[in-house]
Design a protein around this motif. Structure first.
Motif, short mmCIF file in Angstrom:
data_model
loop_
_atom_site.label_atom_id
_atom_site.label_comp_id
_atom_site.label_asym_id
_atom_site.label_seq_id
_atom_site.Cartn_x
_atom_site.Cartn_y
_atom_site.Cartn_z
N TRP A 142 -9.97 4.93 11.57
CA TRP A 142 -10.59 3.61 11.47
C TRP A 142 -10.70 3.25 9.99
N TYR A 143 -10.34 1.98 9.70
CA TYR A 143 -10.46 1.46 8.34
C TYR A 143 -11.16 0.11 8.40
N ARG A 144 -11.77 -0.22 7.29
CA ARG A 144 -12.35 -1.56 7.13
C ARG A 144 -11.62 -2.24 5.97
N GLN A 145 -11.30 -3.50 6.16
CA GLN A 145 -10.62 -4.26 5.11
C GLN A 145 -11.35 -5.58 4.93
N ARG A 146 -12.06 -5.68 3.82
CA ARG A 146 -12.71 -6.95 3.50
C ARG A 146 -11.67 -7.90 2.93
N LEU A 147 -11.97 -9.17 2.92
CA LEU A 147 -11.02 -10.20 2.52
C LEU A 147 -10.49 -9.92 1.12
N GLY A 148 -9.17 -9.81 1.01
CA GLY A 148 -8.54 -9.61 -0.29
C GLY A 148 -8.69 -8.22 -0.86
N GLN A 149 -9.20 -7.29 -0.05
CA GLN A 149 -9.45 -5.93 -0.53
C GLN A 149 -8.48 -4.94 0.10
N GLY A 150 -8.56 -3.70 -0.36
CA GLY A 150 -7.73 -2.64 0.19
C GLY A 150 -8.32 -2.05 1.45
N LEU A 151 -7.74 -0.96 1.89
CA LEU A 151 -8.19 -0.27 3.09
C LEU A 151 -9.33 0.68 2.73
N GLU A 152 -10.45 0.51 3.39
CA GLU A 152 -11.61 1.37 3.18
C GLU A 152 -11.70 2.34 4.34
N PHE A 153 -11.47 3.62 4.07
CA PHE A 153 -11.49 4.63 5.11
C PHE A 153 -12.88 4.75 5.71
N GLN A 161 -25.00 -6.53 9.81
CA GLN A 161 -25.38 -7.28 8.63
C GLN A 161 -24.20 -8.15 8.20
N GLN A 162 -24.47 -9.14 7.39
CA GLN A 162 -23.40 -10.03 6.97
C GLN A 162 -22.33 -9.29 6.17
N GLU A 163 -22.72 -8.27 5.44
CA GLU A 163 -21.72 -7.53 4.67
C GLU A 163 -20.80 -6.70 5.55
N ASP A 164 -21.09 -6.62 6.84
CA ASP A 164 -20.19 -5.92 7.77
C ASP A 164 -18.99 -6.79 8.15
N SER A 165 -19.04 -8.05 7.80
CA SER A 165 -17.93 -8.96 8.12
C SER A 165 -16.65 -8.47 7.43
N ALA A 166 -15.63 -8.24 8.23
CA ALA A 166 -14.38 -7.69 7.72
C ALA A 166 -13.40 -7.58 8.88
N VAL A 167 -12.18 -7.16 8.56
CA VAL A 167 -11.24 -6.77 9.61
C VAL A 167 -11.31 -5.26 9.75
N TYR A 168 -11.47 -4.81 10.96
CA TYR A 168 -11.54 -3.38 11.25
C TYR A 168 -10.20 -2.96 11.86
N LEU A 169 -9.52 -2.07 11.16
CA LEU A 169 -8.19 -1.64 11.56
C LEU A 169 -8.23 -0.23 12.12
N CYS A 170 -7.46 -0.04 13.15
CA CYS A 170 -7.30 1.27 13.75
C CYS A 170 -5.85 1.68 13.60
N PHE A 192 0.83 -1.20 0.00
CA PHE A 192 0.00 0.00 0.00
C PHE A 192 0.87 1.25 0.00
N CYS A 193 0.51 2.16 -0.88
CA CYS A 193 1.14 3.48 -0.92
C CYS A 193 0.22 4.45 -0.17
N ALA A 194 0.80 5.37 0.56
CA ALA A 194 -0.02 6.33 1.32
C ALA A 194 0.68 7.68 1.33
N VAL A 195 -0.13 8.72 1.46
CA VAL A 195 0.41 10.07 1.58
C VAL A 195 -0.25 10.76 2.76
N VAL A 196 0.48 11.68 3.37
CA VAL A 196 -0.06 12.54 4.41
C VAL A 196 -0.11 13.94 3.84
N ILE A 197 -1.30 14.51 3.86
CA ILE A 197 -1.52 15.82 3.25
C ILE A 197 -2.00 16.80 4.32
N PRO A 198 -1.39 17.97 4.36
CA PRO A 198 -1.82 18.97 5.35
C PRO A 198 -3.28 19.36 5.15
#
Lengths: 116, 111
Positions: free
Chosen positions: B34-45, B83-92, A90-96
């Motif tokens: 806080w981010y959500r990451q579903r299986l095999g997916q990227g980070l969802e803000f 809901q079932q679609e909430d299943s994921a890893v929640y990253l802080c 993953f690439c990430a940036v921090v923006i002011p």
């Protein structure tokens, strides 16, 4: 809008081959730039970062990245890939932001597979 | 503490129940994500806290999701009527202006 683009969703390379993962950002100035790696079942680990100065930065595990202002890019490279490098990058940036705030913006990631 | 701590590490819940996820950031870190990451997916803000500023809630997917943080301390992410679609890893992650440090995440499974 401020964004980070990782154009390659999946990449497969052979062990020992060189690697380059692309990252482009959209921002009017130079942000802080990062690459993170997420190995299967693991948390996110910082590989390297760029704040200022020398545009070629060295990171852990033999990775390096080069900041190119003219291309708004921060591509990650490794001269010889090992099987253990198979992971999500993953690439990430921090923006002011307003005030003294800074916001972290992420690319969607590039999945790297390594063939023996 | 030495790193970002999240609890629980795993949570299995029945559809329709509420869940609360906790994040203890690194002491002194003003920013918390806080981010959500579903299986095999990227980070969802999901949401971003910065000091005492109003949080950026633009990533919350529905009004079932909410998060709180008091000052620069612990944050909780609450999902109502799961809901079932909430299943994921929640990253802080927490940060003090620059790089982010991640917790190990909470794996949520809704059955």
């Amino acid at each position: 809008a401020q964004s980070v683009t990782q154009p390659d969703i999946h990449i497969t390379v052979s062990e020992g081959a060189s690697l380059e993962l692309r990252c482009n950002y959209s921002y009017g100035a130079t942000p802080y730039l990062f690459w993170y790696v997420q190995s299967p079942g693991q948390g996110l680990q910082l590989l390297l970062k760029y704040f200022s100065g020398d545009t070629l930065v060295q990171g852990i595990k033999g990775f390096e990245a080069e900041f190119k202002r003219s291309q708004s890019s921060f591509n990650l490279r490794k001269p010889s890939v090992h099987w253990s490098d198979a992971a999500e990058y993953f690439c990430a940036v921090v923006i002011p932001q307003a005030g003294n705030n800074r916001k972290l913006i992420w690319g969607l990631g590039t999945s790297l597979a390594v063939n023996p | 503490g030495a790193g970002v701590s999240q609890s629980p590490s795993n949570k299995v819940t029945e559809k329709g129940k509420d869940v609360e996820l906790r994040c203890d950031p690194i002491s002194g870190h003003t920013a918390l994500y806080w981010y959500r990451q579903r299986l095999g997916q990227g980070l969802e803000f999901l949401i971003y806290f910065q000091g005492n500023s109003a949080p950026d809630k633009s990533g919350l997917p529905s009004d079932r999701f909410s998060a709180e943080r008091t000052g620069e301390s612990v944050s909780t992410l609450t999902i109502q009527r799961t809901q079932q679609e909430d299943s994921a890893v929640y990253l802080c992650a927490s940060s003090h202006n620059t790089e982010a440090f991640f917790g190990q995440g909470t794996r949520l499974t809704v059955v």
